[in-house]
Scaffold this motif. Structure first.
Motif, PDB file in Angstrom:
ATOM      1  N   ARG A  19       0.851  -1.181   0.000  1.00 61.48           N
ATOM      2  CA  ARG A  19       0.000   0.000   0.000  1.00 61.48           C
ATOM      3  C   ARG A  19       0.890   1.235   0.000  1.00 61.48           C
ATOM      4  O   ARG A  19       1.653   1.460   0.939  1.00 61.48           O
ATOM      5  CB  ARG A  19      -0.917   0.015   1.221  1.00 61.48           C
ATOM      6  N   LEU A  20       0.792   2.023  -1.056  1.00 58.82           N
ATOM      7  CA  LEU A  20       1.551   3.250  -1.178  1.00 58.82           C
ATOM      8  C   LEU A  20       0.724   4.428  -0.687  1.00 58.82           C
ATOM      9  O   LEU A  20      -0.490   4.482  -0.899  1.00 58.82           O
ATOM     10  CB  LEU A  20       1.964   3.498  -2.624  1.00 58.82           C
ATOM     11  N   SER A  21       1.406   5.371  -0.061  1.00 64.75           N
ATOM     12  CA  SER A  21       0.762   6.583   0.424  1.00 64.75           C
ATOM     13  C   SER A  21       1.495   7.797  -0.114  1.00 64.75           C
ATOM     14  O   SER A  21       2.712   7.771  -0.302  1.00 64.75           O
ATOM     15  CB  SER A  21       0.763   6.635   1.956  1.00 64.75           C
ATOM     16  N   CYS A  22       0.760   8.856  -0.330  1.00 65.35           N
ATOM     17  CA  CYS A  22       1.329  10.114  -0.770  1.00 65.35           C
ATOM     18  C   CYS A  22       0.593  11.240  -0.067  1.00 65.35           C
ATOM     19  O   CYS A  22      -0.639  11.295  -0.117  1.00 65.35           O
ATOM     20  CB  CYS A  22       1.206  10.261  -2.287  1.00 65.35           C
ATOM     21  N   VAL A  23       1.347  12.116   0.560  1.00 60.44           N
ATOM     22  CA  VAL A  23       0.778  13.251   1.273  1.00 60.44           C
ATOM     23  C   VAL A  23       1.261  14.537   0.623  1.00 60.44           C
ATOM     24  O   VAL A  23       2.458  14.718   0.399  1.00 60.44           O
ATOM     25  CB  VAL A  23       1.154  13.229   2.759  1.00 60.44           C
ATOM     26  N   ALA A  24       0.338  15.415   0.326  1.00 54.75           N
ATOM     27  CA  ALA A  24       0.644  16.692  -0.295  1.00 54.75           C
ATOM     28  C   ALA A  24       0.670  17.800   0.741  1.00 54.75           C
ATOM     29  O   ALA A  24      -0.116  17.805   1.691  1.00 54.75           O
ATOM     30  CB  ALA A  24      -0.386  17.024  -1.373  1.00 54.75           C
ATOM     31  N   SER A  25       1.562  18.739   0.533  1.00 51.34           N
ATOM     32  CA  SER A  25       1.640  19.909   1.395  1.00 51.34           C
ATOM     33  C   SER A  25       2.004  21.118   0.550  1.00 51.34           C
ATOM     34  O   SER A  25       2.370  20.993  -0.612  1.00 51.34           O
ATOM     35  CB  SER A  25       2.657  19.709   2.518  1.00 51.34           C
ATOM     36  N   GLY A  26       1.914  22.277   1.154  1.00 50.95           N
ATOM     37  CA  GLY A  26       2.214  23.504   0.447  1.00 50.95           C
ATOM     38  C   GLY A  26       0.950  24.160  -0.066  1.00 50.95           C
ATOM     39  O   GLY A  26      -0.075  24.186   0.611  1.00 50.95           O
ATOM     40  N   ASP A  27       1.032  24.681  -1.269  1.00 46.68           N
ATOM     41  CA  ASP A  27      -0.092  25.375  -1.889  1.00 46.68           C
ATOM     42  C   ASP A  27      -1.006  24.347  -2.539  1.00 46.68           C
ATOM     43  O   ASP A  27      -0.968  24.131  -3.754  1.00 46.68           O
ATOM     44  CB  ASP A  27       0.419  26.393  -2.907  1.00 46.68           C
ATOM     45  N   ILE A  28      -1.835  23.717  -1.727  1.00 50.61           N
ATOM     46  CA  ILE A  28      -2.624  22.585  -2.196  1.00 50.61           C
ATOM     47  C   ILE A  28      -3.998  22.970  -2.711  1.00 50.61           C
ATOM     48  O   ILE A  28      -4.760  22.102  -3.136  1.00 50.61           O
ATOM     49  CB  ILE A  28      -2.777  21.528  -1.088  1.00 50.61           C
ATOM     50  N   SER A  29      -4.307  24.242  -2.669  1.00 50.74           N
ATOM     51  CA  SER A  29      -5.584  24.669  -3.215  1.00 50.74           C
ATOM     52  C   SER A  29      -5.625  24.397  -4.712  1.00 50.74           C
ATOM     53  O   SER A  29      -4.601  24.428  -5.399  1.00 50.74           O
ATOM     54  CB  SER A  29      -5.817  26.156  -2.936  1.00 50.74           C
ATOM     55  N   SER A  30      -6.808  24.115  -5.199  1.00 54.39           N
ATOM     56  CA  SER A  30      -7.064  23.892  -6.624  1.00 54.39           C
ATOM     57  C   SER A  30      -6.455  22.604  -7.176  1.00 54.39           C
ATOM     58  O   SER A  30      -6.402  22.437  -8.391  1.00 54.39           O
ATOM     59  CB  SER A  30      -6.594  25.081  -7.465  1.00 54.39           C
ATOM     60  N   ILE A  31      -5.991  21.698  -6.310  1.00 54.48           N
ATOM     61  CA  ILE A  31      -5.537  20.397  -6.796  1.00 54.48           C
ATOM     62  C   ILE A  31      -6.739  19.636  -7.338  1.00 54.48           C
ATOM     63  O   ILE A  31      -7.757  19.503  -6.668  1.00 54.48           O
ATOM     64  CB  ILE A  31      -4.833  19.595  -5.696  1.00 54.48           C
ATOM     65  N   ASN A  32      -6.596  19.139  -8.535  1.00 53.88           N
ATOM     66  CA  ASN A  32      -7.662  18.366  -9.153  1.00 53.88           C
ATOM     67  C   ASN A  32      -7.326  16.880  -9.093  1.00 53.88           C
ATOM     68  O   ASN A  32      -7.527  16.243  -8.069  1.00 53.88           O
ATOM     69  CB  ASN A  32      -7.893  18.841 -10.580  1.00 53.88           C
ATOM     70  N   TYR A  93       7.745   4.208  -8.149  1.00 52.60           N
ATOM     71  CA  TYR A  93       6.401   4.748  -8.220  1.00 52.60           C
ATOM     72  C   TYR A  93       6.403   6.187  -7.737  1.00 52.60           C
ATOM     73  O   TYR A  93       6.909   6.491  -6.657  1.00 52.60           O
ATOM     74  CB  TYR A  93       5.439   3.902  -7.378  1.00 52.60           C
ATOM     75  N   TYR A  94       5.821   7.060  -8.548  1.00 51.97           N
ATOM     76  CA  TYR A  94       5.812   8.488  -8.278  1.00 51.97           C
ATOM     77  C   TYR A  94       4.393   8.988  -8.071  1.00 51.97           C
ATOM     78  O   TYR A  94       3.494   8.700  -8.870  1.00 51.97           O
ATOM     79  CB  TYR A  94       6.426   9.266  -9.442  1.00 51.97           C
ATOM     80  N   CYS A  95       4.211   9.747  -7.031  1.00 52.57           N
ATOM     81  CA  CYS A  95       2.959  10.429  -6.819  1.00 52.57           C
ATOM     82  C   CYS A  95       2.883  11.652  -7.725  1.00 52.57           C
ATOM     83  O   CYS A  95       3.896  12.317  -7.983  1.00 52.57           O
ATOM     84  CB  CYS A  95       2.839  10.847  -5.352  1.00 52.57           C
ATOM     85  N   HIS A  96       1.692  11.953  -8.199  1.00 54.81           N
ATOM     86  CA  HIS A  96       1.477  13.062  -9.112  1.00 54.81           C
ATOM     87  C   HIS A  96       0.252  13.849  -8.690  1.00 54.81           C
ATOM     88  O   HIS A  96      -0.733  13.279  -8.209  1.00 54.81           O
ATOM     89  CB  HIS A  96       1.291  12.531 -10.536  1.00 54.81           C
ATOM     90  N   ALA A  97       0.324  15.147  -8.884  1.00 47.69           N
ATOM     91  CA  ALA A  97      -0.825  16.002  -8.656  1.00 47.69           C
ATOM     92  C   ALA A  97      -0.786  17.141  -9.646  1.00 47.69           C
ATOM     93  O   ALA A  97       0.285  17.535 -10.128  1.00 47.69           O
ATOM     94  CB  ALA A  97      -0.837  16.546  -7.229  1.00 47.69           C
ATOM     95  N   ASN A  98      -1.943  17.677  -9.960  1.00 46.55           N
ATOM     96  CA  ASN A  98      -1.998  18.823 -10.854  1.00 46.55           C
ATOM     97  C   ASN A  98      -2.911  19.900 -10.300  1.00 46.55           C
ATOM     98  O   ASN A  98      -3.880  19.618  -9.597  1.00 46.55           O
ATOM     99  CB  ASN A  98      -2.448  18.413 -12.265  1.00 46.55           C
ATOM    100  N   ARG A  99      -2.559  21.125 -10.626  1.00 48.13           N
ATOM    101  CA  ARG A  99      -3.389  22.279 -10.348  1.00 48.13           C
ATOM    102  C   ARG A  99      -3.709  22.939 -11.670  1.00 48.13           C
ATOM    103  O   ARG A  99      -2.816  23.141 -12.509  1.00 48.13           O
ATOM    104  CB  ARG A  99      -2.660  23.274  -9.442  1.00 48.13           C
ATOM    105  N   PHE A 100      -4.955  23.227 -11.851  1.00 43.16           N
ATOM    106  CA  PHE A 100      -5.415  23.795 -13.114  1.00 43.16           C
ATOM    107  C   PHE A 100      -5.007  22.852 -14.242  1.00 43.16           C
ATOM    108  O   PHE A 100      -5.204  21.644 -14.135  1.00 43.16           O
ATOM    109  CB  PHE A 100      -4.874  25.219 -13.283  1.00 43.16           C
ATOM    110  N   VAL A 101      -4.437  23.368 -15.321  1.00 41.69           N
ATOM    111  CA  VAL A 101      -4.040  22.534 -16.438  1.00 41.69           C
ATOM    112  C   VAL A 101      -2.529  22.377 -16.510  1.00 41.69           C
ATOM    113  O   VAL A 101      -2.012  21.263 -16.679  1.00 41.69           O
ATOM    114  CB  VAL A 101      -4.577  23.100 -17.762  1.00 41.69           C
ATOM    115  N   ALA A 102      -1.803  23.459 -16.386  1.00 41.08           N
ATOM    116  CA  ALA A 102      -0.380  23.462 -16.690  1.00 41.08           C
ATOM    117  C   ALA A 102       0.528  23.172 -15.500  1.00 41.08           C
ATOM    118  O   ALA A 102       1.713  22.897 -15.699  1.00 41.08           O
ATOM    119  CB  ALA A 102       0.013  24.797 -17.314  1.00 41.08           C
ATOM    120  N   LEU A 103       0.020  23.249 -14.295  1.00 43.79           N
ATOM    121  CA  LEU A 103       0.852  23.073 -13.111  1.00 43.79           C
ATOM    122  C   LEU A 103       0.799  21.621 -12.652  1.00 43.79           C
ATOM    123  O   LEU A 103      -0.259  21.128 -12.254  1.00 43.79           O
ATOM    124  CB  LEU A 103       0.395  23.997 -11.985  1.00 43.79           C
ATOM    125  N   ILE A 104       1.937  20.951 -12.718  1.00 42.73           N
ATOM    126  CA  ILE A 104       2.028  19.555 -12.323  1.00 42.73           C
ATOM    127  C   ILE A 104       3.152  19.382 -11.307  1.00 42.73           C
ATOM    128  O   ILE A 104       4.142  20.116 -11.318  1.00 42.73           O
ATOM    129  CB  ILE A 104       2.246  18.620 -13.527  1.00 42.73           C
TER     130      ILE A 104
END
Length: 116
Positions: A19-32, A93-104
């Motif tokens: 079981r893999l886990s990924c935790v996001a921090s920072g400017d996490i608003s608008s993560i889709n 294995y890499y965790c991925h997140a995006n904000r809006f369209v261009a920010l990954i």
């Protein structure tokens, strides 16, 4: 800026689970979407699974029926339950997140090794 930190990788025997886990921090608003990619030696990074903010998942054909992606928006986290692991699942294995369209954003990666 968003920081992603993965954990849960390791060495398992074929047929086992991780079981893999990924935790996001920072400017996490608008993560889709959030998701998991993997990269094996000599190969391009490929999508494993992703999940929308509303919880709709999408899987690579190679992992359908074996892996389950989920997320906890309150914890800013995404998870990947990997069952019936195969040797060919061996990769970083890499965790991925995006904000809006261009920010990954990418995590540092966690090694998954499946032995026969």
């Amino acid at each position: 800026q968003v920081q992603l930190v993965e954990s849960g990788g390791g060495l398992v025997q074929a047929g086992g689970s991780l079981r893999l886990s990924c935790v996001a921090s920072g400017d996490i608003s608008s993560i889709n979407n959030m998701g998991w990619y993997r990269q094996a030696p000599g190969k391009q990074r490929e999508l494993v699974a992703r999940i929308s903010r509303g919880g709709t998942p999408d899987y690579a054909d190679s992992v359908k029926g074996r892996f389950t992606i989920s997320r906890d928006n309150a914890k800013n986290a995404v998870y990947l339950q990997m069952n019936s692991l195969k040797v060919e699942d061996t990769a970083v294995y890499y965790c991925h997140a995006n904000r809006f369209v261009a920010l990954i954003y990418w995590g540092q990666g966690t090694q998954v090794t499946v032995s026969s």
